[in-house]
Design a protein around this motif. Structure first.
Motif, PDB file in Angstrom:
ATOM      1  N   ARG A   5       0.835  -1.205   0.000  1.00  0.00           N
ATOM      2  CA  ARG A   5       0.000   0.000   0.000  1.00  0.00           C
ATOM      3  C   ARG A   5       0.871   1.258   0.000  1.00  0.00           C
ATOM      4  O   ARG A   5       0.640   2.192  -0.773  1.00  0.00           O
ATOM      5  CB  ARG A   5      -0.903  -0.028   1.239  1.00  0.00           C
ATOM      6  N   SER A  77     -11.238  11.334   3.480  1.00  0.00           N
ATOM      7  CA  SER A  77     -11.241   9.923   3.095  1.00  0.00           C
ATOM      8  C   SER A  77     -12.600   9.269   3.317  1.00  0.00           C
ATOM      9  O   SER A  77     -12.881   8.211   2.750  1.00  0.00           O
ATOM     10  CB  SER A  77     -10.198   9.167   3.919  1.00  0.00           C
ATOM     11  N   LYS A 138      -6.095  12.125  -3.836  1.00  0.00           N
ATOM     12  CA  LYS A 138      -7.400  12.250  -4.469  1.00  0.00           C
ATOM     13  C   LYS A 138      -7.696  11.067  -5.390  1.00  0.00           C
ATOM     14  O   LYS A 138      -8.836  10.585  -5.465  1.00  0.00           O
ATOM     15  CB  LYS A 138      -7.461  13.563  -5.259  1.00  0.00           C
ATOM     16  N   HIS A 139      -6.700  10.571  -6.078  1.00  0.00           N
ATOM     17  CA  HIS A 139      -6.925   9.567  -7.117  1.00  0.00           C
ATOM     18  C   HIS A 139      -6.502   8.149  -6.738  1.00  0.00           C
ATOM     19  O   HIS A 139      -6.679   7.229  -7.531  1.00  0.00           O
ATOM     20  CB  HIS A 139      -6.208   9.995  -8.396  1.00  0.00           C
ATOM     21  N   THR A 140      -5.935   7.967  -5.543  1.00  0.00           N
ATOM     22  CA  THR A 140      -5.493   6.623  -5.179  1.00  0.00           C
ATOM     23  C   THR A 140      -6.669   5.669  -4.991  1.00  0.00           C
ATOM     24  O   THR A 140      -7.767   6.083  -4.584  1.00  0.00           O
ATOM     25  CB  THR A 140      -4.652   6.654  -3.888  1.00  0.00           C
ATOM     26  N   ASP A 141      -6.417   4.397  -5.285  1.00  0.00           N
ATOM     27  CA  ASP A 141      -7.413   3.369  -4.976  1.00  0.00           C
ATOM     28  C   ASP A 141      -7.042   2.612  -3.703  1.00  0.00           C
ATOM     29  O   ASP A 141      -7.683   1.620  -3.352  1.00  0.00           O
ATOM     30  CB  ASP A 141      -7.566   2.395  -6.150  1.00  0.00           C
ATOM     31  N   LYS A 142      -5.991   3.089  -3.035  1.00  0.00           N
ATOM     32  CA  LYS A 142      -5.549   2.473  -1.778  1.00  0.00           C
ATOM     33  C   LYS A 142      -6.282   3.129  -0.603  1.00  0.00           C
ATOM     34  O   LYS A 142      -6.566   4.331  -0.619  1.00  0.00           O
ATOM     35  CB  LYS A 142      -4.039   2.617  -1.598  1.00  0.00           C
ATOM     36  N   PRO A 143      -6.557   2.390   0.437  1.00  0.00           N
ATOM     37  CA  PRO A 143      -7.304   2.939   1.568  1.00  0.00           C
ATOM     38  C   PRO A 143      -6.466   3.919   2.392  1.00  0.00           C
ATOM     39  O   PRO A 143      -5.262   3.733   2.550  1.00  0.00           O
ATOM     40  CB  PRO A 143      -7.669   1.700   2.388  1.00  0.00           C
ATOM     41  N   TRP A 144      -7.110   4.937   2.885  1.00  0.00           N
ATOM     42  CA  TRP A 144      -6.494   5.855   3.839  1.00  0.00           C
ATOM     43  C   TRP A 144      -7.587   6.420   4.730  1.00  0.00           C
ATOM     44  O   TRP A 144      -8.779   6.281   4.428  1.00  0.00           O
ATOM     45  CB  TRP A 144      -5.680   6.958   3.161  1.00  0.00           C
ATOM     46  N   SER A 403       1.085   8.732   3.806  1.00  0.00           N
ATOM     47  CA  SER A 403       0.395   7.441   3.712  1.00  0.00           C
ATOM     48  C   SER A 403       0.390   6.724   5.051  1.00  0.00           C
ATOM     49  O   SER A 403      -0.575   6.024   5.390  1.00  0.00           O
ATOM     50  CB  SER A 403       1.054   6.561   2.642  1.00  0.00           C
TER      51      SER A 403
END
Length: 417
Positions: A5, A77, A138-144, A403
């Motif tokens: 991640r 988020s 803004k564009h990540t597909d990873k969780p935060w 992150s």
């Protein structure tokens, strides 16, 4: 070590895009020029358009003063967690004599791995990092979890009205930690020097230069004050010693005007008044109330020795010394991110001056870490530059730090989020 991640956030930093954005910002003249009315406004316009295009959201633009604005973006988020802020300023100092520059101060030339220009490191590079990090989140597909706030403000180089307005309007209320990418060679700066700014006015009596005894010379009396303040500085350096991160205290007369600005000066006229501007920088070993009292006592002592001595001092700004420990979460996380990105131990340091983070720390008790790209010695000088590799390295450190600070399950909240 980074997990998958975290690697995704770091790998999302596009070096070419980062450099291109920095160059675009440097090319926009945001020197505050009262004679032409130039301010940060054109940079604000560029950044707001970039945010709309690249993030697909509408930023908040705060008018702080005429032509002076802050730009604020908050990404949520949707998960509970802390609020991390990245803060920067959009104004830059004057380029001075352009003919003394080797590279055009607003051309953003790249030569031998260095990006040159006024504001290249102080701090358009830092602004670009903040915007790129926002785009990644803004564009990540990873969780935060939690919120990421970007605050790009006006007027850091003068009275810091931008960050003061930002705080007074409530945008710092929920911030749990702040990163400030000022030019510090990517050192992790835990503390910032304090500052007291003052105006000394010496009142005399105007007279013909050929008959000085018919008047009272404010210039010689201002000279005595300068020497007495210099002696106070010497004693404070001896008493306090050098702070391991922010060095020695100082008392510096930066502007001398006699007669004051706006009044005509003539070689054969003794002026009625002389004015001096004083920039006082303090360390953790000093107390600001005690410093002010000592300087006022100097004027009283000089007046006791000279019946014609009339002077006063006005304190126009107070920026306290602030600092955090290495164990503060934002510092500890940044240190580990530095190790993971560079493979080296971070260099701990302090900021030799104040930053916008000073007020975030002093007024809202927000832990602020100052760590950005660019040589510490070059801001405000000609041929200012930032090393492209250092810029890229800093952006990756920020991506990894953010992150981790905003990881799902993060326990770094200090405020109501």
């Amino acid at each position: 070590m980074m997990n998958e991640r975290e690697k995704a956030f770091v790998q999302a930093v596009d070096k070419e895009e980062l450099v291109s954005l920095t160059r675009d910002l440097v090319r926009i003249d945001s020197v505050i020029r009262p004679e032409t009315g130039n301010t940060e406004h054109q940079v604000v316009q560029y950044i707001t358009e970039w945010i709309r295009r690249e993030l697909g959201i509408e930023p908040i633009v705060q008018e702080v003063a005429r032509g002076r604005e802050n730009v604020i973006v908050t990404l949520d988020s949707g998960r509970p967690g802390p609020c991390l802020m990245i803060e920067g300023h959009m104004d830059v100092v004057s380029e001075g004599d352009r003919s003394s520059w080797t590279h055009d101060p607003f051309a953003a030339e790249i030569v031998d791995g260095r990006l040159y220009g006024r504001g290249s490191c102080d701090m358009k590079a830092g602004d670009a990092i903040a915007l790129i990090i926002a785009k990644i989140f803004k564009h990540t597909d990873k969780p935060w979890a939690g919120k990421l706030r970007i605050g790009l403000v006006c007027d850091e180089e003068n009275m810091m009205i931008g960050i003061k307005h930002f705080i007074k309007t409530g945008y710092a209320d929920d911030v749990d930690a702040c990163l400030v990418p000022e030019p510090e060679e990517n050192n992790l700066c835990l503390s910032m020097k304090g500052a007291i700014r003052a105006i000394v006015r010496v009142h005399g009596k105007m007279a013909h230069g050929a008959m000085p005894l018919t008047g009272i010379n404010p210039n010689t009396r201002l000279a005595r004050i300068i020497l007495a303040f210099e002696e106070f500085e010497r004693k404070e350096k001896e008493r306090c010693g050098a702070d391991p991160f922010i060095g020695l205290p100082s008392v510096t007369f930066t502007v001398i005007q006699s007669p004051p600005a706006g009044e005509p000066a003539q070689l054969n006229v003794m002026p009625a008044e002389a004015v001096g501007y004083v920039d006082i920088r303090t360390t953790l070993a000093q107390n600001h109330d005690a410093v002010r009292e000592s300087l006022q006592a100097i004027l009283k002592n000089l007046a006791s020795e000279d019946s014609d001595f009339k002077a006063d001092i006005e304190f126009i700004e107070d920026r306290p010394v602030v600092g955090i420990s290495r164990d503060e979460p934002i510092a500890a996380i940044s240190a580990q991110a530095y190790r993971d990105i560079t493979g080296e131990e971070p260099k701990w340091n302090g900021v030799p001056g104040a930053t916008d983070g000073t007020f975030l720390s002093a007024w809202k008790n927000i832990p602020c870490l100052v760590n950005g790209p660019g040589p510490r010695h070059i801001p405000h000088q000609k041929d200012e530059y930032v090393e492209i590799d250092e810029l890229y390295e800093c952006a990756k450190i920020y991506a990894l730090t953010a992150s981790r600070f905003l990881a799902p399950g993060s326990q770094h909240c200090k405020k109501t989020s």
